[in-house]
Design an enzyme around this catalytic site. Structure first.
Site, PDB file in Angstrom:
ATOM      1  N   GLU A  65      23.307 -12.429  -6.550  1.00  0.00           N
ATOM      2  CA  GLU A  65      22.114 -13.235  -6.830  1.00  0.00           C
ATOM      3  C   GLU A  65      20.902 -12.350  -7.084  1.00  0.00           C
ATOM      4  O   GLU A  65      19.959 -12.341  -6.313  1.00  0.00           O
ATOM      5  CB  GLU A  65      21.857 -14.205  -5.679  1.00  0.00           C
ATOM      6  CG  GLU A  65      21.972 -13.525  -4.347  1.00  0.00           C
ATOM      7  CD  GLU A  65      22.071 -14.470  -3.172  1.00  0.00           C
ATOM      8  OE1 GLU A  65      22.736 -15.505  -3.304  1.00  0.00           O
ATOM      9  OE2 GLU A  65      21.493 -14.155  -2.134  1.00  0.00           O
ATOM     10  N   ARG A  91       1.706  -7.332  -5.863  1.00  0.00           N
ATOM     11  CA  ARG A  91       2.695  -6.376  -5.347  1.00  0.00           C
ATOM     12  C   ARG A  91       2.106  -5.020  -4.958  1.00  0.00           C
ATOM     13  O   ARG A  91       2.482  -4.470  -3.923  1.00  0.00           O
ATOM     14  CB  ARG A  91       3.848  -6.185  -6.345  1.00  0.00           C
ATOM     15  CG  ARG A  91       4.598  -7.484  -6.632  1.00  0.00           C
ATOM     16  CD  ARG A  91       5.843  -7.269  -7.465  1.00  0.00           C
ATOM     17  NE  ARG A  91       6.899  -6.662  -6.682  1.00  0.00           N
ATOM     18  CZ  ARG A  91       7.273  -5.407  -6.761  1.00  0.00           C
ATOM     19  NH1 ARG A  91       6.695  -4.588  -7.615  1.00  0.00           N
ATOM     20  NH2 ARG A  91       8.227  -4.944  -6.007  1.00  0.00           N
ATOM     21  N   TYR A 120       2.947  -4.629  -1.123  1.00  0.00           N
ATOM     22  CA  TYR A 120       4.097  -3.761  -0.838  1.00  0.00           C
ATOM     23  C   TYR A 120       3.834  -2.299  -1.161  1.00  0.00           C
ATOM     24  O   TYR A 120       4.727  -1.475  -1.018  1.00  0.00           O
ATOM     25  CB  TYR A 120       5.306  -4.169  -1.686  1.00  0.00           C
ATOM     26  CG  TYR A 120       5.745  -5.603  -1.584  1.00  0.00           C
ATOM     27  CD1 TYR A 120       6.131  -6.142  -0.358  1.00  0.00           C
ATOM     28  CD2 TYR A 120       5.822  -6.405  -2.708  1.00  0.00           C
ATOM     29  CE1 TYR A 120       6.565  -7.456  -0.279  1.00  0.00           C
ATOM     30  CE2 TYR A 120       6.258  -7.717  -2.639  1.00  0.00           C
ATOM     31  CZ  TYR A 120       6.625  -8.238  -1.418  1.00  0.00           C
ATOM     32  OH  TYR A 120       7.066  -9.525  -1.341  1.00  0.00           O
ATOM     33  N   CYS A 166     -13.229 -10.166  -4.997  1.00  0.00           N
ATOM     34  CA  CYS A 166     -14.130  -9.622  -3.979  1.00  0.00           C
ATOM     35  C   CYS A 166     -13.356  -9.251  -2.730  1.00  0.00           C
ATOM     36  O   CYS A 166     -13.473  -9.868  -1.680  1.00  0.00           O
ATOM     37  CB  CYS A 166     -15.250 -10.601  -3.709  1.00  0.00           C
ATOM     38  SG  CYS A 166     -16.296 -10.749  -5.154  1.00  0.00           S
ATOM     39  N   GLU A 167     -12.514  -8.272  -2.890  1.00  0.00           N
ATOM     40  CA  GLU A 167     -11.672  -7.662  -1.860  1.00  0.00           C
ATOM     41  C   GLU A 167     -11.269  -6.345  -2.491  1.00  0.00           C
ATOM     42  O   GLU A 167     -11.395  -6.180  -3.697  1.00  0.00           O
ATOM     43  CB  GLU A 167     -10.350  -8.430  -1.665  1.00  0.00           C
ATOM     44  CG  GLU A 167     -10.465  -9.860  -1.292  1.00  0.00           C
ATOM     45  CD  GLU A 167     -10.285 -10.120   0.169  1.00  0.00           C
ATOM     46  OE1 GLU A 167     -10.021  -9.151   0.923  1.00  0.00           O
ATOM     47  OE2 GLU A 167     -10.423 -11.285   0.551  1.00  0.00           O
TER      48      GLU A 167
HETATM   49  C1  LIG Z   1      14.955 -12.677  -2.913  1.00  0.00           C
HETATM   50  C2  LIG Z   1      16.384 -12.897  -2.803  1.00  0.00           C
HETATM   51  C3  LIG Z   1      17.253 -12.394  -3.779  1.00  0.00           C
HETATM   52  C4  LIG Z   1      16.802 -11.575  -4.958  1.00  0.00           C
HETATM   53  O1  LIG Z   1      16.422 -10.293  -4.603  1.00  0.00           O
HETATM   54  P1  LIG Z   1      16.048  -9.208  -5.736  1.00  0.00           P
HETATM   55  O2  LIG Z   1      15.617  -8.027  -4.981  1.00  0.00           O
HETATM   56  O3  LIG Z   1      14.951  -9.789  -6.562  1.00  0.00           O
HETATM   57  O4  LIG Z   1      17.241  -8.968  -6.566  1.00  0.00           O
HETATM   58  C5  LIG Z   1      18.585 -12.695  -3.632  1.00  0.00           C
HETATM   59  N1  LIG Z   1      19.051 -13.425  -2.598  1.00  0.00           N
HETATM   60  C6  LIG Z   1      18.237 -13.923  -1.636  1.00  0.00           C
HETATM   61  C7  LIG Z   1      18.808 -14.725  -0.543  1.00  0.00           C
HETATM   62  C8  LIG Z   1      16.885 -13.665  -1.703  1.00  0.00           C
HETATM   63  O5  LIG Z   1      16.091 -14.154  -0.740  1.00  0.00           O
END
Ligand SMILES: *Cc1c(COP(=O)(O)O)cnc(C)c1O
Length: 401
Positions: free
Chosen positions: A259, A298, A302, A328-329
């Site tokens: 995924e 990001r 991060y 304004c940060e």
């Molecule tokens: C965010 C997420 C992803 C995707 O992560 P990537 O780093 O964008 O590939 C896949 N599975 C789950 C459960 C997530 O929360």
């Protein structure tokens, strides 16, 4: 896409705008499929939270992908984009049993990541197949802010609690049809990832009715030149071989699922901004753009690096700039970047802006969220209009004093 295409888009649609190159998304998708060509049943679920624009979801549907969703609203977006509910997996964290039941009604595969809800769900709906998210306690990534598989993470059911899962399954007679893990973003070392998959294989042996194994994501993409990237081809080759061996021992065909979000869309995205002010201070030259962490958070959240280029003066002499926003940060996009000489009004492009950029945007400082444009077959298509003042107020109810 060429730089001149991006400049034309900025002229036609204004700034700030996000642009997504559909061909790049397709080629990343194809690359992942090819890497796992050795597996008979492969299913790629695009992680909607990376970029949830309907046209992006439709593109993935067109490519044959399924979706990974983390909220009922993402499920609804997927259905709206025409995705078959059977190809959608719902992998939330910390949601109510009612939200899971709603997802079941919509016909999607659910994934449960805690013992309490697993037991309640099994008692109420023993016949509905459920995937279980485990936590293998392996940290495959380098950045602890985006690693979710380690020991004190809130995600997944600890592998030390598998005996408890088995007891619930036995008591409720529920049907576990999938095992899932997602160790978090940024796999730097394939061997560490493969080690985590061994834990998943080991866990899977305990369940007799499985249909799929889902290895999550965390494929790392490069953000700077020379940055490490997950070697998808090597991972594909090694994991496919191992997976095929597992299913022959298991005695039943299984689907291998992933995924990915970032891997599929990050590099296909460009964020276009205009420089409002060039400000020389005693130590630095600031280039202030018409954006901020309200549009791209990001770097501030991060510490992520997004490569920045000046599209308006690509061959100019390079100078050092700190690129900042208009919020304004403190909203520094990049400090001391070498960028070809910037004049007020120039268009800067931020690279790797396809994943977790627009989808994390807000209206902070009461600014409008940017427009989104898809570049498809050599043409630009507006896929989300820039917000307007009406969008900022339309849900508000005013009290008269
Ligand atoms: C965010 C997420 C992803 C995707 O992560 P990537 O780093 O964008 O590939 C896949 N599975 C789950 C459960 C997530 O929360």
């Amino acid at each position: 896409m060429k730089q001149t295409d991006l400049l034309h888009i900025s002229e036609s649609y204004g700034d700030p705008s996000y642009v997504y190159d559909a061909d790049l998304i397709s080629s990343q998708y194809k690359r992942l499929c090819d890497a796992f060509a050795g597996v008979e049943e492969l299913r790629l679920h695009y992680a909607v939270k990376a970029n949830s624009n309907l046209s992006i979801l439709k593109l993935f549907n067109h490519l044959g992908a399924g979706l990974d969703t983390v909220s009922i609203q993402e499920v609804q977006l997927g259905l709206r984009a025409g995705v078959n509910p059977k190809k959608i997996i719902f992998t939330p964290n910390g949601v109510s049993i009612e939200e899971l039941e709603e997802a079941v009604k919509l016909g999607v595969q659910i994934n449960i990541d805690n013992l309490s809800i697993l037991e309640q769900f099994g008692q109420k709906h023993p016949n509905i197949p459920v995937c279980v998210r485990i936590n293998p306690h392996v940290m495959a990534g380098g950045n602890s802010k985006i690693s979710v598989g380690h020991i004190d993470s809130k995600f997944g059911i600890s592998i030390h609690q598998i005996p408890h899962v088995l007891r619930i399954v036995e008591l409720t007679n529920m049907n576990i049809n999938g095992i899932h893990m997602h160790t978090g973003s940024d796999i730097l070392d394939i061997d560490v990832f493969l080690y985590a998959t061994e834990i998943l294989f080991d866990t899977a042996k305990n369940f007799k009715q499985l249909e799929f194994l889902d290895f999550g994501s965390g494929f790392k993409v490069s953000y700077t030149q020379g940055d490490i990237e997950t070697d998808i081809e090597e991972l594909g080759q090694k994991l496919s071989t191992r997976f095929n061996k597992f299913i022959s021992d298991y005695g039943r065909k299984l689907t291998l699922a992933f995924e990915p979000g970032k891997f599929l869309v990050s590099k296909a995205g460009y964020f276009l901004t205009k420089v409002n002010v060039v400000k020389q201070t005693t130590s630095t030259v600031f280039a202030s753009v018409d954006s901020g962490f309200n549009h791209l958070i990001r770097p501030m959240l991060y510490g992520s690096h997004h490569h920045i280029e000046n599209l308006s003066n690509p061959n100019g002499k390079e100078r050092y700039y700190s690129v900042v926003g208009y919020i304004c940060e403190t909203d520094t996009f990049g400090s001391n970047r070498r960028i070809s000489e910037i004049t007020e009004g120039d268009i800067l492009v931020f690279h790797n802006a396809g994943a977790y950029c627009f989808s994390m945007a807000s209206n902070y400082n009461s600014r409008f969220r940017p427009a989104e444009i898809m570049w498809y077959q050599g043409k630009s298509h507006l896929i989300r209009e820039r917000e307007s003042f009406e969008d900022l107020i339309h849900l508000q109810k005013e009290i008269s004093f």
